[in-house]
Design a protein around this motif. Structure first.
Motif, PDB file in Angstrom:
ATOM      1  N   GLU A   1       5.996  -7.210   4.719  1.00 32.68           N
ATOM      2  CA  GLU A   1       4.838  -7.181   5.618  1.00 32.68           C
ATOM      3  C   GLU A   1       4.235  -8.586   5.623  1.00 32.68           C
ATOM      4  O   GLU A   1       4.032  -9.177   4.546  1.00 32.68           O
ATOM      5  CB  GLU A   1       3.799  -6.171   5.076  1.00 32.68           C
ATOM      6  N   ASN A   2       3.974  -9.118   6.791  1.00 35.91           N
ATOM      7  CA  ASN A   2       3.452 -10.494   6.924  1.00 35.91           C
ATOM      8  C   ASN A   2       4.242 -11.484   6.073  1.00 35.91           C
ATOM      9  O   ASN A   2       3.674 -12.262   5.308  1.00 35.91           O
ATOM     10  CB  ASN A   2       1.966 -10.556   6.542  1.00 35.91           C
ATOM     11  N   LEU A   3       5.552 -11.397   6.169  1.00 33.80           N
ATOM     12  CA  LEU A   3       6.478 -12.304   5.477  1.00 33.80           C
ATOM     13  C   LEU A   3       6.448 -12.168   3.950  1.00 33.80           C
ATOM     14  O   LEU A   3       7.067 -12.952   3.249  1.00 33.80           O
ATOM     15  CB  LEU A   3       6.213 -13.781   5.850  1.00 33.80           C
ATOM     16  N   LYS A   4       5.704 -11.185   3.430  1.00 35.58           N
ATOM     17  CA  LYS A   4       5.695 -10.998   1.968  1.00 35.58           C
ATOM     18  C   LYS A   4       6.497  -9.759   1.606  1.00 35.58           C
ATOM     19  O   LYS A   4       6.348  -8.714   2.252  1.00 35.58           O
ATOM     20  CB  LYS A   4       4.243 -10.848   1.478  1.00 35.58           C
ATOM     21  N   GLU A   5       7.364  -9.904   0.599  1.00 37.65           N
ATOM     22  CA  GLU A   5       8.141  -8.742   0.163  1.00 37.65           C
ATOM     23  C   GLU A   5       7.401  -8.028  -0.961  1.00 37.65           C
ATOM     24  O   GLU A   5       6.978  -8.654  -1.942  1.00 37.65           O
ATOM     25  CB  GLU A   5       9.531  -9.157  -0.326  1.00 37.65           C
ATOM     26  N   TYR A   6       7.229  -6.729  -0.807  1.00 38.18           N
ATOM     27  CA  TYR A   6       6.646  -5.910  -1.869  1.00 38.18           C
ATOM     28  C   TYR A   6       7.763  -5.139  -2.542  1.00 38.18           C
ATOM     29  O   TYR A   6       8.603  -4.541  -1.866  1.00 38.18           O
ATOM     30  CB  TYR A   6       5.623  -4.930  -1.288  1.00 38.18           C
ATOM     31  N   ARG A   7       7.774  -5.165  -3.890  1.00 37.43           N
ATOM     32  CA  ARG A   7       8.817  -4.490  -4.654  1.00 37.43           C
ATOM     33  C   ARG A   7       8.192  -3.371  -5.501  1.00 37.43           C
ATOM     34  O   ARG A   7       6.964  -3.240  -5.553  1.00 37.43           O
ATOM     35  CB  ARG A   7       9.544  -5.513  -5.561  1.00 37.43           C
ATOM     36  N   LEU A   8       9.061  -2.665  -6.198  1.00 35.14           N
ATOM     37  CA  LEU A   8       8.565  -1.608  -7.085  1.00 35.14           C
ATOM     38  C   LEU A   8       7.566  -2.186  -8.093  1.00 35.14           C
ATOM     39  O   LEU A   8       6.541  -1.572  -8.415  1.00 35.14           O
ATOM     40  CB  LEU A   8       9.749  -0.936  -7.798  1.00 35.14           C
ATOM     41  N   SER A   9       7.850  -3.397  -8.584  1.00 36.84           N
ATOM     42  CA  SER A   9       6.959  -4.024  -9.572  1.00 36.84           C
ATOM     43  C   SER A   9       5.548  -4.189  -8.991  1.00 36.84           C
ATOM     44  O   SER A   9       4.559  -3.986  -9.705  1.00 36.84           O
ATOM     45  CB  SER A   9       7.518  -5.377 -10.017  1.00 36.84           C
ATOM     46  N   ASN A  10       5.456  -4.548  -7.702  1.00 35.74           N
ATOM     47  CA  ASN A  10       4.122  -4.703  -7.089  1.00 35.74           C
ATOM     48  C   ASN A  10       3.380  -3.376  -7.063  1.00 35.74           C
ATOM     49  O   ASN A  10       2.168  -3.320  -7.316  1.00 35.74           O
ATOM     50  CB  ASN A  10       4.240  -5.233  -5.655  1.00 35.74           C
ATOM     51  N   LEU A  11       4.117  -2.314  -6.772  1.00 43.70           N
ATOM     52  CA  LEU A  11       3.483  -0.991  -6.740  1.00 43.70           C
ATOM     53  C   LEU A  11       2.987  -0.608  -8.127  1.00 43.70           C
ATOM     54  O   LEU A  11       1.863  -0.116  -8.284  1.00 43.70           O
ATOM     55  CB  LEU A  11       4.483   0.059  -6.241  1.00 43.70           C
ATOM     56  N   ILE A  12       3.828  -0.845  -9.127  1.00 45.94           N
ATOM     57  CA  ILE A  12       3.444  -0.483 -10.503  1.00 45.94           C
ATOM     58  C   ILE A  12       2.192  -1.265 -10.904  1.00 45.94           C
ATOM     59  O   ILE A  12       1.226  -0.700 -11.432  1.00 45.94           O
ATOM     60  CB  ILE A  12       4.617  -0.738 -11.480  1.00 45.94           C
ATOM     61  N   ASN A  13       2.191  -2.575 -10.619  1.00 45.84           N
ATOM     62  CA  ASN A  13       1.040  -3.401 -10.999  1.00 45.84           C
ATOM     63  C   ASN A  13      -0.228  -2.921 -10.299  1.00 45.84           C
ATOM     64  O   ASN A  13      -1.309  -2.897 -10.892  1.00 45.84           O
ATOM     65  CB  ASN A  13       1.295  -4.871 -10.657  1.00 45.84           C
ATOM     66  N   GLN A  14      -0.087  -2.525  -9.060  1.00 49.37           N
ATOM     67  CA  GLN A  14      -1.252  -2.072  -8.309  1.00 49.37           C
ATOM     68  C   GLN A  14      -1.771  -0.737  -8.865  1.00 49.37           C
ATOM     69  O   GLN A  14      -2.966  -0.553  -9.055  1.00 49.37           O
ATOM     70  CB  GLN A  14      -0.850  -1.923  -6.839  1.00 49.37           C
ATOM     71  N   LEU A  15      -0.841   0.191  -9.146  1.00 48.29           N
ATOM     72  CA  LEU A  15      -1.254   1.505  -9.680  1.00 48.29           C
ATOM     73  C   LEU A  15      -1.950   1.338 -11.032  1.00 48.29           C
ATOM     74  O   LEU A  15      -2.884   2.060 -11.356  1.00 48.29           O
ATOM     75  CB  LEU A  15      -0.047   2.438  -9.838  1.00 48.29           C
ATOM     76  N   GLU A  16      -1.463   0.367 -11.812  1.00 47.19           N
ATOM     77  CA  GLU A  16      -2.049   0.094 -13.127  1.00 47.19           C
ATOM     78  C   GLU A  16      -3.569  -0.140 -13.013  1.00 47.19           C
ATOM     79  O   GLU A  16      -4.324   0.205 -13.900  1.00 47.19           O
ATOM     80  CB  GLU A  16      -1.335  -1.128 -13.722  1.00 47.19           C
ATOM     81  N   SER A  17      -3.998  -0.704 -11.879  1.00 47.32           N
ATOM     82  CA  SER A  17      -5.408  -1.083 -11.764  1.00 47.32           C
ATOM     83  C   SER A  17      -6.335   0.109 -11.439  1.00 47.32           C
ATOM     84  O   SER A  17      -7.547  -0.037 -11.476  1.00 47.32           O
ATOM     85  CB  SER A  17      -5.564  -2.162 -10.690  1.00 47.32           C
ATOM     86  N   TYR A  18      -5.772   1.271 -11.122  1.00 48.51           N
ATOM     87  CA  TYR A  18      -6.643   2.433 -10.865  1.00 48.51           C
ATOM     88  C   TYR A  18      -7.057   3.056 -12.201  1.00 48.51           C
ATOM     89  O   TYR A  18      -6.197   3.545 -12.950  1.00 48.51           O
ATOM     90  CB  TYR A  18      -5.911   3.497 -10.042  1.00 48.51           C
ATOM     91  N   SER A  19      -8.355   3.060 -12.475  1.00 48.92           N
ATOM     92  CA  SER A  19      -8.779   3.506 -13.813  1.00 48.92           C
ATOM     93  C   SER A  19      -8.432   4.978 -14.060  1.00 48.92           C
ATOM     94  O   SER A  19      -8.165   5.384 -15.190  1.00 48.92           O
ATOM     95  CB  SER A  19     -10.269   3.271 -13.991  1.00 48.92           C
ATOM     96  N   GLU A  20      -8.416   5.808 -12.996  1.00 45.71           N
ATOM     97  CA  GLU A  20      -8.160   7.247 -13.186  1.00 45.71           C
ATOM     98  C   GLU A  20      -6.705   7.515 -13.597  1.00 45.71           C
ATOM     99  O   GLU A  20      -6.416   8.536 -14.218  1.00 45.71           O
ATOM    100  CB  GLU A  20      -8.422   8.026 -11.895  1.00 45.71           C
TER     101      GLU A  20
END
Ligand code: SAM
Ligand code: SF4
Ligand code: F3S
Length: 445
Positions: free
Chosen positions: A210-229
């Motif tokens: 998206e917008n020339l940036k590749e998102y991988r599984l690692s990006n998803l994991i890092n993002q989920l990590e930030s949800y305190s719940e």
């Protein structure tokens, strides 16, 4: 008037996720899920094609359903899932009781198919249209309320292992929008999810640009990590060639990523891996294993194995046993090779069934031994358990430790959704039994 829909699900977690999403979708046209399979207005079989006589099993199921409805109004009979995709039109010709055949990449059409149902006109939808399906379901709320929630991020497979039907039934690899996945995760959290299990036939091949940036599984994991719940993150199923460094690095930095990696190897023999078209060697698999163990020695591996793949000699099989002894896999699955129509391996000479059975028993003995030992090791120890639900009809709770073992213990309803210390008193091959470790839980509070 509200109509009742019953859905029976076979196969992998992705089918389970799909079944729930189908239910979310058909609510919009007045269908409500029922657990009573004998009084449904619509009956869906969500099928799996991975092994054995999958197709025959579906016809057998339909025979059983026909008997149930012999003296009642016939429900709209839908065959969904991977057998539907593989067999399509054939099913409608062979079994008039079936009204609709819908493949996994056409579920966005399910409301239309049910709304326009006419008992005289049969329907079949088996186009590969994954992007449209993802876009459709992005608009429909995921009503899941489980503590541990599945979230499909990727579908299909481009690997074409010679034994496997998945590339034919689920189509080419396709990844969902990164931001839409996070929106769905937020909804799951709002509905009470404490653990998210990211799903894909090749989940670690996830790639969304998206917008020339590749998102991988690692990006998803890092993002989920930030949800305190969110307390725990898992993903399944991975392919060894897609265990990229960014994903491996997640194990250095993420506290919520569970230390169990389901990484199927299928065989411990390089010759067999080549014949299977697995695209990796045992040594390459071991390199991934060693990198991860170096980051955290507590990481455990689980795997899938196929025994008696055509051409497997006693020596090849011994190499699989040696690998199992070396890695000490836990929670693994093993199967005798099953020729699947349309795959490259389907016409190969089969290994004698008695030999295959003996090999499977031997392999499972070895796998189960590790499992039993590992579970014994937990006895008298306090483990972190995410409490998922109350066991029906009993005063006991069900949860899982970090390695996905079932843990059963006594507790209260408001323990559900918490990570508690449970002292393990007893174990068997599949489960651990314990009691709440009051002193540890008080210290943690
Ligand atoms: N994508 C995953 C991978 O690369 O390992 C596996 C997906 S498949 C749904 C799950 C497991 O089913 C495979 O790992 C394999 O062990 C088993 N399987 C697939 N086709 C099979 C066949 N023809 N006979 C026996 N087992 C099979
Ligand atoms: Fe099947 Fe191989 Fe694809 Fe896994 S990687 S889904 S085993 S073809
Ligand atoms: Fe079965 Fe299809 Fe899953 S064949 S294992 S339901 S992807």
């Amino acid at each position: 008037m509200e109509k009742k829909i019953f859905i029976k699900t076979f196969g992998c977690q992705m089918n389970e996720y799909d079944s729930n999403r189908i239910i979310d979708s058909v609510k919009k046209i007045g269908f409500k899920k029922t657990d009573d399979q004998e009084n449904a207005d619509c009956y869906i079989l969500n099928t799996c094609h991975i092994r054995d006589k999958a197709k025959e099993k579906v016809y057998h199921e339909i025979g059983r359903i026909k008997k149930i409805y012999k003296k009642k109004t016939k429900p709209i009979m839908v065959v969904a899932g991977c057998v539907a995709q593989a067999e399509n039109q054939e099913m409608l010709k062979r079994e008039p009781f079936i009204d609709i055949v819908v493949g996994p990449q056409s579920y966005h059409k399910i409301n239309e198919l049910l709304s326009s149902y006419d008992f005289k006109k049969k329907n079949e939808e088996t186009e590969f249209d994954t992007i449209t399906k993802f876009e459709y379901f992005d608009q429909i709320e995921n009503k899941n309320t489980k503590i541990s929630a599945f979230l499909t991020i990727q579908e299909g497979c481009d690997k074409f292992c010679n034994f496997c039907v998945v590339p034919y039934t689920r189509g080419p690899e396709s990844s969902r929008s990164f931001h839409k996945i996070l929106t769905e995760a937020e909804l799951l959290i709002k509905n009470g999810a404490k653990e998210i299990v990211l799903l894909g036939q090749n989940v670690n091949a996830y790639s969304y640009i998206e917008n020339l940036k590749e998102y991988r599984l690692s990006n998803l994991i890092n993002q989920l990590e930030s949800y305190s719940e969110i307390k725990r993150i898992r993903y399944t199923t991975s392919h060894p060639t897609d265990m990229t460094q960014d994903l491996i690095d997640c194990y250095k930095n993420n506290k919520k990523l569970m230390p169990l990696i389901h990484l199927p190897i299928q065989s411990g023999s390089n010759k067999i891996l080549r014949l299977m078209n697995r695209k990796h060697t045992v040594e390459e698999y071991l390199q991934v294993y060693e990198k991860l163990k170096k980051i955290n020695p507590n990481i455990e591996f689980s795997s899938d194995f196929i025994v008696s793949y055509p051409g497997e000699t006693d020596q090849d099989f011994i190499e699989t046993l040696n690998l199992v002894k070396k890695i000490k896999f836990i929670n693994s699955y093993s199967f005798i090779f099953s020729p699947r129509p349309g795959t490259k391996a389907s016409n190969q000479k089969l290994i004698d069934n008695n030999i295959s059975k003996k090999r499977l028993i031997k392999l499972q003995e070895c796998l189960f031994n590790h499992q039993i030992k590992k579970n014994k090791f937990y006895e008298n120890k306090s483990l972190d358990v995410l409490v998922e639900n109350k066991i029906k009809g009993k005063n006991q709770l069900f949860g899982r430790n970090e390695y996905m073992n079932s843990v059963i213990f006594e507790g209260e309803m408001d323990d559900i959704g918490k990570v508690l210390k449970v002292k393990i008193l007893k174990s068997n091959q599949n489960s651990l039994f314990g009691k709440k470790d009051i002193s540890s839980n008080m210290r943690a509070a």
